[in-house]
Design a protein around this motif. Sequence first.
Motif, PDB file in Angstrom:
ATOM      1  N   LEU A  84      16.228  27.943   0.231  1.00 37.26           N
ATOM      2  CA  LEU A  84      17.556  27.912   0.828  1.00 37.26           C
ATOM      3  C   LEU A  84      18.023  29.321   1.174  1.00 37.26           C
ATOM      4  O   LEU A  84      18.564  29.562   2.261  1.00 37.26           O
ATOM      5  N   LYS A  85      17.775  30.257   0.264  1.00 37.11           N
ATOM      6  CA  LYS A  85      18.157  31.642   0.517  1.00 37.11           C
ATOM      7  C   LYS A  85      17.431  32.183   1.744  1.00 37.11           C
ATOM      8  O   LYS A  85      18.038  32.834   2.610  1.00 37.11           O
ATOM      9  N   SER A  86      16.113  31.921   1.839  1.00 31.55           N
ATOM     10  CA  SER A  86      15.333  32.389   2.982  1.00 31.55           C
ATOM     11  C   SER A  86      15.796  31.726   4.270  1.00 31.55           C
ATOM     12  O   SER A  86      15.899  32.377   5.318  1.00 31.55           O
ATOM     13  N   ALA A  87      16.068  30.410   4.212  1.00 29.38           N
ATOM     14  CA  ALA A  87      16.502  29.676   5.406  1.00 29.38           C
ATOM     15  C   ALA A  87      17.844  30.197   5.912  1.00 29.38           C
ATOM     16  O   ALA A  87      18.070  30.300   7.124  1.00 29.38           O
ATOM     17  N   ILE A  88      18.746  30.532   4.996  1.00 23.43           N
ATOM     18  CA  ILE A  88      20.051  31.069   5.389  1.00 23.43           C
ATOM     19  C   ILE A  88      19.876  32.418   6.088  1.00 23.43           C
ATOM     20  O   ILE A  88      20.538  32.705   7.099  1.00 23.43           O
ATOM     21  N   GLU A  89      18.963  33.251   5.572  1.00 23.63           N
ATOM     22  CA  GLU A  89      18.704  34.546   6.194  1.00 23.63           C
ATOM     23  C   GLU A  89      18.155  34.372   7.614  1.00 23.63           C
ATOM     24  O   GLU A  89      18.559  35.076   8.544  1.00 23.63           O
TER      25      GLU A  89
ATOM     26  N   LYS B 142      20.845  22.814   6.230  1.00 21.51           N
ATOM     27  CA  LYS B 142      21.531  21.608   5.750  1.00 21.51           C
ATOM     28  C   LYS B 142      20.576  20.681   5.005  1.00 21.51           C
ATOM     29  O   LYS B 142      20.928  20.111   3.966  1.00 21.51           O
ATOM     30  N   GLN B 143      19.351  20.519   5.528  1.00 22.04           N
ATOM     31  CA  GLN B 143      18.386  19.634   4.888  1.00 22.04           C
ATOM     32  C   GLN B 143      17.973  20.177   3.517  1.00 22.04           C
ATOM     33  O   GLN B 143      17.853  19.417   2.540  1.00 22.04           O
ATOM     34  N   ILE B 144      17.758  21.499   3.447  1.00 19.67           N
ATOM     35  CA  ILE B 144      17.377  22.094   2.160  1.00 19.67           C
ATOM     36  C   ILE B 144      18.510  21.958   1.155  1.00 19.67           C
ATOM     37  O   ILE B 144      18.276  21.663  -0.027  1.00 19.67           O
ATOM     38  N   GLU B 145      19.748  22.152   1.607  1.00 17.07           N
ATOM     39  CA  GLU B 145      20.900  21.975   0.714  1.00 17.07           C
ATOM     40  C   GLU B 145      20.976  20.542   0.202  1.00 17.07           C
ATOM     41  O   GLU B 145      21.247  20.299  -0.983  1.00 17.07           O
ATOM     42  N   LYS B 146      20.712  19.584   1.105  1.00 16.13           N
ATOM     43  CA  LYS B 146      20.733  18.181   0.719  1.00 16.13           C
ATOM     44  C   LYS B 146      19.649  17.871  -0.312  1.00 16.13           C
ATOM     45  O   LYS B 146      19.886  17.196  -1.324  1.00 16.13           O
ATOM     46  N   ASP B 147      18.422  18.383  -0.045  1.00 15.57           N
ATOM     47  CA  ASP B 147      17.318  18.166  -0.990  1.00 15.57           C
ATOM     48  C   ASP B 147      17.597  18.823  -2.338  1.00 15.57           C
ATOM     49  O   ASP B 147      17.290  18.263  -3.393  1.00 15.57           O
ATOM     50  N   LEU B 148      18.194  20.024  -2.288  1.00 13.54           N
ATOM     51  CA  LEU B 148      18.509  20.737  -3.530  1.00 13.54           C
ATOM     52  C   LEU B 148      19.539  19.974  -4.346  1.00 13.54           C
ATOM     53  O   LEU B 148      19.441  19.909  -5.579  1.00 13.54           O
ATOM     54  N   CYS B 149      20.498  19.393  -3.668  1.00 12.35           N
ATOM     55  CA  CYS B 149      21.527  18.599  -4.361  1.00 12.35           C
ATOM     56  C   CYS B 149      20.894  17.406  -5.076  1.00 12.35           C
ATOM     57  O   CYS B 149      21.225  17.095  -6.230  1.00 12.35           O
ATOM     58  N   LYS B 150      19.959  16.732  -4.399  1.00 15.57           N
ATOM     59  CA  LYS B 150      19.276  15.597  -5.014  1.00 15.57           C
ATOM     60  C   LYS B 150      18.464  16.035  -6.235  1.00 15.57           C
ATOM     61  O   LYS B 150      18.432  15.342  -7.260  1.00 15.57           O
ATOM     62  N   ILE B 151      17.787  17.185  -6.105  1.00 18.91           N
ATOM     63  CA  ILE B 151      16.984  17.678  -7.228  1.00 18.91           C
ATOM     64  C   ILE B 151      17.872  18.003  -8.412  1.00 18.91           C
ATOM     65  O   ILE B 151      17.548  17.675  -9.562  1.00 18.91           O
ATOM     66  N   LYS B 152      19.031  18.632  -8.148  1.00 14.76           N
ATOM     67  CA  LYS B 152      19.952  18.953  -9.244  1.00 14.76           C
ATOM     68  C   LYS B 152      20.448  17.690  -9.927  1.00 14.76           C
ATOM     69  O   LYS B 152      20.555  17.647 -11.170  1.00 14.76           O
ATOM     70  N   GLU B 153      20.779  16.669  -9.145  1.00 16.70           N
ATOM     71  CA  GLU B 153      21.218  15.399  -9.736  1.00 16.70           C
ATOM     72  C   GLU B 153      20.119  14.790 -10.594  1.00 16.70           C
ATOM     73  O   GLU B 153      20.375  14.281 -11.694  1.00 16.70           O
ATOM     74  N   ARG B 154      18.893  14.871 -10.091  1.00 18.67           N
ATOM     75  CA  ARG B 154      17.775  14.308 -10.845  1.00 18.67           C
ATOM     76  C   ARG B 154      17.519  15.093 -12.127  1.00 18.67           C
ATOM     77  O   ARG B 154      17.194  14.511 -13.172  1.00 18.67           O
ATOM     78  N   VAL B 155      17.694  16.429 -12.064  1.00 15.15           N
ATOM     79  CA  VAL B 155      17.530  17.255 -13.268  1.00 15.15           C
ATOM     80  C   VAL B 155      18.535  16.849 -14.337  1.00 15.15           C
ATOM     81  O   VAL B 155      18.185  16.742 -15.524  1.00 15.15           O
ATOM     82  N   GLU B 156      19.785  16.631 -13.908  1.00 17.37           N
ATOM     83  CA  GLU B 156      20.807  16.212 -14.877  1.00 17.37           C
ATOM     84  C   GLU B 156      20.450  14.870 -15.497  1.00 17.37           C
ATOM     85  O   GLU B 156      20.621  14.669 -16.713  1.00 17.37           O
TER      86      GLU B 156
END
Length: 387
Positions: free
Chosen positions: A125-130, A41-55
Amino acid sequence: MSNTSSKVERINEILQETIYSIENNKEEISEIVEYARDDVKQIEKDLCKIKERVEEIIKEVDKLEIEERKSRSYLSNVSKNFNIYSEKDLKQAYDRANETRIRLLLKREEEKRLIERRKEQEFRLKSAIEVYKKAERVRKSVSVATEYLKGNLDEILFTVDHLNKRQVLGIKIIEAQEEERERLARDMHDGPAQSMANILVKTEICERLMDIDIKKSKEELQNLKTIARTTLKDIRKTIYDLRPMSLDDLGLIPTLERYIYNFIDYTGIDVKLNVLGDVVNLNSTVEIAIFRIIQEALNNIFKHSKATEARIVMEYSPTRLNLSIRDNGIGFNIDKVNELGRDTTGGFGLINIRERVELLKGNLEIKSSPGKGTRINIFIKLPEEEN
């Protein structure tokens, strides 16, 4: 008849202790599963923030590109019409164009770094899900095993008609535990440890690219590198504790020497290992059990004995392995520890040692008294294939 009855009762005790141990470990496994879920969940949250910042960065880059083209066009116009514009106008136009170009370059570099971070976060995220899925499968497997043991306890006791079957059952339990530890160690080595190593590489690249406020940026990067190195060291220590891979590659004695070296460095306790006789390559399950016994004994010395010295003597003979572990610590009252049993941490550590020795069909002697240190003597009969 009474001898057979006592053996069956002992088998019953071992199975009950196994169920008790699994039940206790279920809580720890559940905590691992929850930790893995929270990590996802934390990695997904961080990834979402990074994507927003990229945009946001992409939009800023687009604006700066338009502004940069305008500034270059204006500079060109001023340069061509020098009879209309003054030297001051030309300098201002040049400064403006140069400043816009620098801002654009920096913003593009920031965009590039964020895209790299996004890729890394997606991989994490992929590794954490595994890891989460595997932990969830382990929890379900443990629950099934516990229910099976509870529901089939009488049937197991009836089918076990000889004491040697207890040893086989115990070795199978140890093998299952070690196989799971090996899988977890391999997953951590291929996932988080590699990610941490990659962070170090990325920080060095960023360090070279940074050209604004170099001093502060380098300080921050150095801090990040220190944190990353510490994390990497902790992960690798966890891997080693879960499954010393050098047991398979180098054997028992070199693995023990390495573990003792790290133990001395971490605790400050002077530990000496003395090996007597001709070293025999034992069955991997037996070597793992011996390693865990010594590991548990040293852990008890560190946590409870207040010792400054410890001595380990391993003596190989054609028919058995003799192991002696002693320390100069505060010692303890053996009768009290036996009475308290699992209610004390130290007692539980000794129980772990005793159970492993019994599963190897060995004998255990514990000698200790307050103020006189502790000595553990273990005698393990080697299987014929090792002889």
